[in-house]
Write an enzyme that holds these catalytic residues in place. Structure first.
Site, short mmCIF file in Angstrom:
data_model
loop_
_atom_site.label_atom_id
_atom_site.label_comp_id
_atom_site.label_asym_id
_atom_site.label_seq_id
_atom_site.Cartn_x
_atom_site.Cartn_y
_atom_site.Cartn_z
N ARG A 162 5.83 -63.72 53.37
CA ARG A 162 6.44 -62.29 53.84
C ARG A 162 7.17 -62.07 54.67
NH1 ARG A 162 0.95 -58.75 56.40
NH2 ARG A 162 0.59 -58.98 53.71
N HIS A 214 5.39 -54.72 47.62
CA HIS A 214 3.70 -55.30 48.23
C HIS A 214 3.70 -56.23 46.58
CE1 HIS A 214 1.00 -57.60 50.50
NE2 HIS A 214 0.28 -56.56 50.97
N GLN A 262 -0.68 -57.22 46.21
CA GLN A 262 -1.37 -56.57 46.44
C GLN A 262 -1.45 -55.42 45.60
OE1 GLN A 262 -2.64 -55.76 49.36
NE2 GLN A 262 -4.21 -54.28 48.34
N ASP A 292 -1.68 -45.21 52.47
CA ASP A 292 -1.78 -46.74 53.73
C ASP A 292 -1.13 -46.21 55.03
OD1 ASP A 292 -0.62 -49.08 54.33
OD2 ASP A 292 1.13 -49.71 53.20
N CYS A 343 -4.75 -50.29 50.79
CA CYS A 343 -4.74 -52.25 50.90
C CYS A 343 -5.04 -52.68 52.11
CB CYS A 343 -3.06 -52.69 50.47
SG CYS A 343 -2.22 -51.62 52.27
N ARG A 353 -7.43 -60.00 46.16
CA ARG A 353 -6.10 -60.51 46.89
C ARG A 353 -6.49 -62.43 46.08
NH1 ARG A 353 -2.70 -58.64 50.32
NH2 ARG A 353 -1.79 -60.30 49.22
N1 CP Z 1 -3.04 -56.04 52.37
C1 CP Z 1 -2.68 -56.96 53.32
O1 CP Z 1 -1.08 -57.74 52.69
O2 CP Z 1 -2.81 -57.53 54.54
P1 CP Z 1 -2.42 -58.78 55.30
O3 CP Z 1 -1.09 -57.98 56.32
O4 CP Z 1 -3.60 -59.08 55.78
O5 CP Z 1 -2.20 -59.75 54.74
N1 NVA Z 2 2.74 -50.90 54.44
C1 NVA Z 2 2.31 -52.09 55.64
C2 NVA Z 2 0.92 -52.81 54.46
C3 NVA Z 2 0.66 -53.82 54.67
C4 NVA Z 2 0.21 -55.18 54.37
C5 NVA Z 2 3.38 -52.87 55.96
O1 NVA Z 2 4.08 -53.35 55.67
O2 NVA Z 2 2.91 -52.81 57.20
#
Ligand code: CP
Ligand code: NVA
Length: 309
Positions: A107, A134, A137, A229, A269, A297
């Protein structure tokens, strides 16, 4: 699922419709059998490294539990505690970690970092969120829709809000799997043009429509599921106030939801900012399936891990 072994999962669009369907079918099987108490040792003795440059609740815990449930283990590797934090090149980190691990989840911010890691790692690299995509997700979201509707093809899915990583992967997965997709963002916050072009190719192949608009009511009209989101993603904290003012007409509230078909599902999400992109009433309402998405997930990532590692 033999032909997926050894591959990276950086984007759902790197996989054919049939491969994505196979992952979803395997996720459904693993989920059902987990609930029946059956153990799966598909990844016995294997180790997944999880490199995090950004915070996480769902991704971290679901990947870790996924590996445990499959008989393997996961290592949480915070980037600031790795030598990356002191400037060790990613390409050296990739080759070093490949000597210990059977797979790496990352990540991070720039998508190019996930690509560089994948280019230099000799083990599969899974995208646990970048600024661009992502994909895990989106796969959990597809699984959630499949469970609720019993099918994916022809479903009408709307997304309202920021043209971000979540909608990018959602568009790619949805169009590849034959959903009709409509996306509404404020002007200037549209999804990335290259992603839209790739999603349009998917839609053309599937014989479906993809609508990208600035009109939230138009996007939601007739939708069987409505997704939103956060307005400011991780790394965009400084733009939060400015975005909140601009994005107000895109809030998923009861008035906007009423434009969708009666009983349309509500997706997010998570984490959610109540009172910003979604109201408390809608998030906590009977149409919301956000915690099914969060649960899925785990199941879909187990299927991805079992296919790749
Ligand atoms: N939806 C998602 O990826 O959540 P986190 O940021 O908690 O991993
Ligand atoms: N769009 C958001 C998703 C978090 C799971 C971000 O990147 O922060």
């Amino acid at each position: 699922m033999g032909e997926m072994r050894g591959r990276d999962f950086l984007s759902a669009n790197d996989f054919s419709k049939e491969e994505l369907r196979e992952i979803l079918a395997e996720a459904l099987r693993l989920k059902r059998e987990l609930k029946e108490g059956k153990e799966h040792c598909l990844l016995k003795g294997r180790t997944l490294g999880m490199v995090f440059q950004k915070p996480s609740t769902r991704t971290r815990v679901s990947f870790e539990v996924a590996m445990w449930q499959l008989g393997g283990q996961a290592l949480f590797l915070s980037a600031q505690d790795l030598q990356i934090g002191r400037g060790e090149p990613l390409k050296d980190t990739a080759r070093t970690l490949s000597r210990y691990l059977d797979g790496i989840m990352i990540r991070t911010f720039a998508h190019s970092e996930a690509e560089e890691l994948a280019a230099f790692a000799s083990v599969p690299v899974i995208n646990g969120l970048t600024d661009l995509l992502h994909p895990c997700q989106a796969m959990a979201d597809m699984l959630t829709l499949l469970e609720h509707f019993g099918r994916l093809e022809g479903l009408q899915l709307a997304y309202v809000g920021d043209g971000n990583n979540v909608v990018h992967s959602l568009m790619l997965a949805a169009t590849r799997l034959g959903l009709q997709m409509a996306v509404a963002t404020p002007p200037g916050y549209e999804p990335d043009q290259e992603i839209v072009d790739a999603a349009r190719i998917n839609s053309a192949r599937a014989g479906t429509n993809l609508l990208v608009t600035n009109d939230p009511e138009l996007a939601v009209m007739g939708a069987q599921a409505v997704y939103t989101d956060v307005w400011a993603s991780m790394g965009q904290e400084a733009e939060h106030a400015e975005r909140c003012a601009l994005f107000q007409p895109y809030q998923l509230n009861s008035r906007l939801l009423a434009q969708a078909v009666p009983g349309a599902l509500v997706l997010h999400c998570l984490p959610a900012h109540r009172g910003e992109e979604i109201t408390e009433q809608v998030l906590e309402g009977p149409q919301s399936v956000v915690f099914d998405q969060a649960e899925n997930r785990l199941h879909v990532q187990k299927a991805i891990l079992a296919a790749l590692l």
